[in-house]
Every structure is written in structure tokens, then in C-alpha cells.
Design an enzyme around this catalytic site. Structure first.
Site, PDB file in Angstrom:
ATOM      1  N   GLU A   1      39.042  -8.722  54.381  1.00 30.39           N
ATOM      2  CA  GLU A   1      37.728  -7.841  53.818  1.00 30.39           C
ATOM      3  C   GLU A   1      38.147  -7.561  52.414  1.00 30.39           C
ATOM      4  O   GLU A   1      39.413  -7.563  52.009  1.00 30.39           O
ATOM      5  CB  GLU A   1      37.087  -6.773  54.491  1.00 30.39           C
ATOM      6  CG  GLU A   1      38.307  -5.502  54.825  1.00 30.39           C
ATOM      7  CD  GLU A   1      37.947  -4.547  55.724  1.00 30.39           C
ATOM      8  OE1 GLU A   1      38.575  -3.499  55.568  1.00 30.39           O
ATOM      9  OE2 GLU A   1      37.150  -4.933  56.787  1.00 30.39           O
TER      10      GLU A   1
ATOM     11  N   HIS B   1      35.983   0.644  56.264  1.00 31.73           N
ATOM     12  CA  HIS B   1      37.479   0.773  56.620  1.00 31.73           C
ATOM     13  C   HIS B   1      37.886   1.711  55.063  1.00 31.73           C
ATOM     14  O   HIS B   1      37.739   1.202  54.021  1.00 31.73           O
ATOM     15  CB  HIS B   1      38.489  -0.315  56.548  1.00 31.73           C
ATOM     16  CG  HIS B   1      38.245  -1.007  57.702  1.00 31.73           C
ATOM     17  ND1 HIS B   1      38.303  -2.272  58.193  1.00 31.73           N
ATOM     18  CD2 HIS B   1      38.058  -0.411  59.187  1.00 31.73           C
ATOM     19  CE1 HIS B   1      38.094  -2.514  59.590  1.00 31.73           C
ATOM     20  NE2 HIS B   1      38.128  -1.315  60.129  1.00 31.73           N
TER      21      HIS B   1
END
Length: 291
Positions: A210, A248
Site C-alpha cells: 500500500e 494504516h
């Protein structure tokens, strides 16, 4: 062949008397994992409902039960202390599920890890599973199936998505590692790919990343130079606004650092098959792998 864990791994659960620790310890036990100890200071000498002995410290569990792996479910403000206690006791593998650990604490943990023989998976991760042999974490067991595909991911839910797609295609997984999405983690994409590359029973690799950081680019460089096995990847966050955290703590882009485009370019340059959407991860892998 598995990497890091198998049916002989002896696990202590730190925080086994807490709600999450108790629930997931039972799930791991039911899967066949050797949970041989629990750690809760002040409750040493007791046992859980599943007859797992509880100790006051990691050291006691190592001495009495031969613990070589720890699974951590403790509050974030004491999680770093728990990891470092495991390092001091020469625990081989530590899997930290706890999220929200202060970055400053993880800087201290990381420095101590570098001077030790302990490997950390996490924090803020789903854990590790070798299907049919050992589950150390919070992942749903039923979606996994033994097989030749190694999976490493920063995202728990995307790990499960990739696992289920591979299983639905009639294949299976050698080992799956959720490394966590925090800015500082113990095991990186590169670490996992090196282990999968050396594992004779892992025939193909799925990498899920990511935005944020350069872990995927570093791994791509290694793949380009050293990995002959088929590799497929998906990078989440292609449309994420720059400077905004997306899920995150490590998934944040600043300027040109950590952008999805640079990660995808590096992976493509390494010959990695790219999944354009999460639903196409298995399609990308099996477009280059016929196992």
C-alpha cells in the site's frame, strides 16, 4: 515446507486472560497450534479453561514449557515492553497483534531487535499461518488450504482476500504473513520474499502493499535480481489523496515519497504481474503461474 512456524512451534500467549487473547488463543488451539503457555503477571500458577498453564513472565514460560514463539495481545502502552521481554528471553519469533503502539516505543524495540536473534512480525498485524500445521494470529482459518503459494501483505483484510482467491482456484498457501501497516514493523516484504525464495515448497509469491514507505520498492529490487519464481502484486491506495492517512499508520504519502505509482513501476520493472484491483489478485498470479 513452511517458513518460520510449523506443527512443532511452541507458543506462549501474552495477555491470554484478556478478552482478545483468550478468544484467539482458543482459535489457535482448535487449529492445532501448540499453545503451551499464557503470560499474565499476577496470575501465575493458574490455568485457562483449555488447561493452558499461566505464568507471570515470559522467562518462566521459556524455562518451564520450552516456549520459542510469543503471540502478543496486550494494550499498546505496554506492548513494546512485552516485545522486549521476549527479546531478553531469546524467544525466536514474536507475533504482535496489538495496534496503536507509539512510534517512539517501536524505535526502541527495533534497535533492540537488531542486536538480537529474535524476529518480530507486526505490530498491528493479523499474524502468520502455515495452513494445516500452525496458526499464530487472528486470521480466519477456514479460508486457508495447504499449497505452494507464499503470501506477504501489509493489510490483514487484503491478505484474506488473496488467500480466499487462491483457495477458490483450487490451489493453496505455503505460509501467509501479515507484516502489519505501521511505520515501523519487524518483518518487511523483503524479509518474507527472501524466505519464500529459499523455500523449496513455495513455488509462487503474492505481494500486497500500500502507499507509504519504500518497502515494496526495496522488495521489487530484490525480486528483479534474485527471484525466479512467479510473483504477483497488488498495491492499495492508488487514488488516495497525498498527505492523508489511509487506514494504516504507515499508509501516508508525503510529496513523491511512498506513492503507489512508484511502487507499481518498480514491481513491473522486476517482472511482477500486477493486479489492477483487489478482486484480480489470483488472476494476476495465475496468468504467469501454472502450478
Amino acid at each position: 515446507m513452511s517458513i518460520l512456524v510449523d506443527e512443532n512451534t511452541r507458543v506462549a500467549v501474552c495477555g491470554i486472560t484478556g478478552k482478545s487473547g483468550a478468544f484467539h488463543a482458543k482459535q489457535c488451539l482448535d487449529y492445532g497450534t501448540k499453545i503451551v503457555a499464557g503470560i499474565t503477571p499476577g496470575k501465575g500458577g493458574q490455568k485457562t479453561e483449555d488447561d493452558v498453564p499461566i505464568f507471570n513472565s515470559v522467562g518462566e514460560s521459556v524455562e518451564n514449557e520450552g516456549v520459542d514463539t510469543a503471540l502478543i495481545f496486550v494494550p499498546p502502552m505496554v506492548a513494546a515492553e512485552s516485545i522486549m521481554e521476549c527479546i531478553d528471553c531469546n524467544v525466536k519469533l514474536v507475533v504482535c497483534i496489538s495496534e496503536g503502539i507509539p512510534v517512539r516505543d517501536m524505535v526502541e524495540v527495533n534497535a533492540k531487535l537488531e542486536r538480537s536473534n529474535t524476529r518480530l512480525i507486526g505490530p498491528n498485524c493479523p499474524g502468520i499461518i502455515t495452513p494445516g500445521r500452525c496458526k499464530i494470529g487472528i486470521m480466519p482459518a477456514y479460508i486457508h488450504r495447504p499449497g505452494p503459494v507464499g503470501i506477504v501483505s501489509r493489510s490483514g483484510t487484503l491478505t484474506y482476500e488473496a488467500v480466499w482467491q487462491v483457495t477458490q482456484r483450487g490451489s493453496g498457501q505455503s505460509t501467509c504473513i501479515g507484516i502489519g501497516g505501521d511505520p515501523i514493523v519487524g518483518t518487511t516484504h523483503l524479509d518474507a520474499i527472501k524466505m519464500f525464495n529459499d523455500d523449496p515448497e513455495t513455488e509462487a509469491i503474492i505481494v500486497i502493499g500500500e502507499i507509504g514507505g519504500d518497502s515494496e520498492e526495496v522488495a521489487a529490487n530484490y525480486v528483479k535480481e534474485h527471484v525466479k519464481k512467479p510473483v504477483a502484486a497488488f498495491i492499495a491506495g492508488l487514488t488516495a489523496p497525498k498527505g492523508r492517512r489511509m487506514g494504516h499508520a504507515g499508509a501516508i504519502v508525503s510529496g513523491k515519497s511512498g506513492i503507489a505509482e512508484s511502487k507499481l513501476a518498480a514491481l513491473r520493472d522486476a517482472g511482477v504481474a500486477i493486479a489492477e484491483t483487489p478482486t484480480k489478485i489470483a488472476d494476476a498470479l495465475f496468468s504467469i503461474y501454472r502450478g
